[in-house]
Structure formats: C-alpha cells, structure tokens
Design an enzyme around this catalytic site. Structure first.
Site, short mmCIF file in Angstrom:
data_model
loop_
_atom_site.label_atom_id
_atom_site.label_comp_id
_atom_site.label_asym_id
_atom_site.label_seq_id
_atom_site.Cartn_x
_atom_site.Cartn_y
_atom_site.Cartn_z
CG ASP A 245 -1.69 -1.31 1.33
OD1 ASP A 245 -2.26 -1.76 0.33
OD2 ASP A 245 -1.67 -1.91 2.43
CE LYS B 158 2.96 -2.89 -4.56
NZ LYS B 158 2.75 -2.66 -3.13
N GLY C 299 -4.12 -4.99 -4.43
CA GLY C 299 -5.09 -4.00 -4.88
C GLY C 299 -4.36 -2.74 -5.30
CG HIS C 300 -1.81 -2.22 -7.99
ND1 HIS C 300 -1.02 -2.74 -8.96
CD2 HIS C 300 -1.23 -2.53 -6.82
CE1 HIS C 300 0.00 -3.36 -8.41
NE2 HIS C 300 -0.11 -3.26 -7.11
CD GLN D 268 0.84 -9.38 -2.41
OE1 GLN D 268 1.60 -10.11 -3.02
NE2 GLN D 268 -0.39 -9.17 -2.80
#
Ligand code: IMP
Length: 429
Positions: free
Chosen positions: A13, A16, A40-41, A222
C-alpha cells in the site's frame, strides 16, 4: 534492456499503482510476477479511478499485459475483473492480456481453506482470505491445477482427484464438507472457454519483447516486508516479493529486470497482523490514517499507521535489490509541527540497526527516533523541487541518507501528473 522492476519496500500500500501507471505510460509491456488477487492497485487518471487486483496496470493504457507464471490466478475473479474493466471503458481482450499457461489457479477450496484456518487460529495472520497461501502450497506440493490444464479437459479428472485426496482430508479435520470432484470438474469446464483465449506463454512473450528491444515494466505486488523469506515471518504473504522474483515469476534472465524501483511511503502502514515497531495507537496515528485515506483496497480494513521507519527501508532496499526509490504521499505529512523518523531499535539494553528475524523480538522492539521540523505549506500537487517547502526537501534528503538509496521519483498526490522525476528509472542507472 531498458527495463524497470517496481516493488513495494514496506508492508504494501505504498502507492505502487500510481507509480506503475506513470511508468507503464513509457513501457511497451507490463508484467505481473507474483501474488494474486490479494493485491489492490488504485490508479487515478483524470476523473476516473480504476481499482485493479489481478490485472497488470498496463491494461489502463492498453499496453500488452502479462500475468506471469509466478502469479496465482483465481479465474472467476479474473473474468469478473475483466468485465468490470470493460464496464469502465477498458477493453481487456486477448490482444492485450496474456495469462501464463504455467500459472497456478486459485480455486474456491483455497479460499475456503484460507478462511477456515484464519477462523480456527489462535494467532491469526490477518490474510486477505483470497486463498493465496493455500494455492501456493499446492503449487509447491505439486498437486495444483494450472491455467494450461483448462485446455486439456481429458487430464482434469486425474488432477482433481490428486488435489482432492489432499484437500478432503484437511477439510475433514476442520469439520467442513468434502469437495465433490464432479462439481469442481464442471465448474472448471464451465470457465475454460472464457479463460482459454488469454492463455499463452509468459517467457516467450518476454523473449519476443527482448528481441524487439521493447521496454518492459515488471509490476510487483505486496512488498518486501511481506516476502515469504525476507518479511516479518509468519505474518507475510506466501510469495517472494523481492525484485529477484521478477525473473523467476515471468521467465526472464535476472539481468533483464533492469532498474529496480522500490516504492516507499513517507510514513509507514500495515494491514493485518504482525510486528510494527513504529505503530502509533494515538491521535497522530489516527491523523495519518485519515489524511492518507488508509483503508485496504481489497478488504476495506483500516490500516495501522506509524512514523517512517528508516531501519526497515534500509534493510528492504538491500534484500529487495532496490536501486532507487519513489517516495509517495509526502503531502500526508503537511502541517505536522514535528515529524519523527525511526533510526534504530532498543531492546533490553541492546541496540539494533536492523530488524532481527525473530518475530517475538520484533514485537518487543522500542523505536529510537530522530525528530525533524515539519512544514506548514502544502506539498500536494508539487511538480518540481522548487514547489516544495525547505523542510520537506530536508526530510526527503534525510530519508535518502538514512536508507542509503536515492529518491528517483517523488509523488505528491494520487494524480498521475503530480510526480517529480529526479532521475529516469528507464534510462538512468
Ligand atoms: P495473504 O497474502 O492474503 O495470504 O495475506 C498475508 C498478509 O499479507 C496479510 O497481512 C495481508 O494483509 C497482507 N497483504 C496481502 N496482500 C497485500 C497487499 O496488496 N497490500 C498490503 N498487504 C497485503
């Protein structure tokens, strides 16, 4: 080859998504090499916000996007994400997306096992319950179903039998119903025609890109502190998240991964359980969380927040193989009178300038802080050093000094254009 590999250098988080999107604008191919839909992006382009999980960020710009063999893929989730992307105006066709034939599938039984274990555990790991760990276990246990198997229906019953021989025993132990082989076969056969057009070869795609001199962006998910080897074990994810995994998880030479950019947030956050030496369980921690909108993209969980930990990032730059960093969310620190940075730890009279590997020791470490003066003006939206307050520049320079790696990019808002490029990761080395 002028390639770039992006990895998270804290607990994930770090922002990225934005940096990868910014870089993928300048790449011709984007490759995911580990993790799954636990990632999750969030990518903001103008008025539009895209939330991606399994799909490489290249799809936002219509770039050829590869889900490499190192990724574990929930095919139902993948199709759902492709459909959602379509509804948002992104045509994720097989011309754009390639799923590695040798990527392992995440099945409903993996999600269920992940959840059963978390519920039963006295010491929870705080996983995303997406079945990521159990799927990697089956990969290493050599009983996994892989993408290519969907193209060979005749082989599926035998593979399912082998897989269920393992899982049904485990499920019995948890008091869960056995998985019916026929139902799983029908489900896989049902999904096969939709997935098959995407199935291809990651290593061949990359070999062709190399021969054509294309710029490739390797997109990590991650982060190094969640790496199965180098992270805060056992509170980690089940894959290697370090830059070296880009080679193994995509099928290229380690020399092809190019410049390694570590994404680093100007403070620290963590979702899930596990040690976090600089965690602030007070009003300052709340303030960082509110200002930084620190809620998980995948699970919606509130993230734990704390001051920047230079000890951790110095270490992850080494173990992760980081050449330079992108420092994100500097604007969240705007307006603080004082800003603290962790430069070491104390425990029982002993000083540590690194994170010891023992989880029990990690949990008891007392951070040693250096205090820097804050700044009153905003850094949000700054696009050059000249736009930054003097104390913000001092903060960035001190971070560089402490972690032993240069800042290549500075991100000052979620917007794609609010980025200060110090050196170009695609060309400067
Ligand atoms: P798993 O990857 O679902 O097995 O979860 C293991 C640990 O990694 C948990 O602490 C999760 O919160 C964390 N984790 C997994 N994916 C991400 C991510 O993309 N960002 C931040 N934390 C993550």
């Amino acid at each position: 080859m002028a390639n770039v590999t992006v990895i998270g250098a804290q607990w994930g988080d770090e922002g990225k998504g934005k940096i990868i999107d910014w870089l993928s604008n300048r790449a011709e191919m984007v490759v995911r090499f580990q993790g799954g839909n636990n990632a999750g992006h969030t990518i903001v382009v103008g008025e539009k916000t895209y939330k991606l999980s399994l799909l490489p960020s290249g799809v936002v710009q219509g770039k050829r996007s590869i889900i490499g063999n190192g990724v574990v893929v929930d095919p139902w989730s993948l199709l759902e994400e492709i459909a959602k992307a379509g509804a948002a105006g992104l045509a994720v066709t097989p011309d754009i997306l390639v799923l590695a034939e040798n990527a392992v599938l995440v099945l409903p039984l993996h999600r269920e096992l992940d959840a059963l274990r978390e519920e039963a555990a006295s010491q929870k790991l705080g996983t995303t319950k997406r079945g990521i760990g159990p799927a990697y276990e089956d990969k290493v246990g050599r009983r996994a179903i892989r993408a290519i198997d969907l193209k060979d229906p005749a082989s599926l019953p035998g593979k399912i039998e082998r897989l269920l021989a393992h899982h049904n025993v485990l499920r019995k132990g948890f008091g869960a119903a056995e998985v019916d082989a026929g139902a799983l076969l029908a489900a896989l056969n049902g999904i096969a025609p939709s997935i098959a057009p995407y199935i291809g070869s990651s290593w061949r795609e990359l070999d062709a890109a190399r021969k054509a001199g294309k710029r490739v962006l390797f997109e990590g998910a991650q982060a190094v502190l969640l790496d199965i080897d180098h992270g805060t074990y056992p509170f980690v994810t089940s894959s290697n998240t370090v830059a070296g995994q880009a080679a193994a998880g995509a099928g290229v030479s380690p020399r092809a991964i190019g410049t390694v950019l570590g994404i680093v947030k100007s403070y620290t956050t963590r979702v899930g359980e596990g040690p976090f030496p600089t965690e602030l369980k007070d009003a300052t921690g709340e303030k960082l969380g509110e200002r930084g909108h620190e809620f998980g993209t995948v699970t919606g969980r509130k993230r734990r927040c704390g001051w920047f930990d230079a000890v951790l990032v110095r270490q992850t730059c080494i173990t992760g193989g980081v050449d330079g960093i992108a420092l994100t969310k500097l604007d969240v620190l705007d307006g603080f009178d004082e800003i603290r940075v962790c430069t070491g730890y104390e425990l029982d009279g002993q000083h540590f300038d690194y994170l010891p590997a023992d989880a029990n020791i990690q949990a008891r470490l007392v951070p040693v802080y250096e205090t820097l003066e804050g700044w009153k003006d905003t850094t949000a939206g700054a696009r050059s050093w000249a736009d930054l307050p003097a104390n913000a520049i001092k903060y960035v320079r001190r971070v560089e000094e402490l972690i032993g790696a240069p800042v290549a990019l500075l991100s000052t808002s979620p917007d794609r254009d609010d980025t200060i490029m110090v050196s170009d990761p695609f060309v400067d080395r």
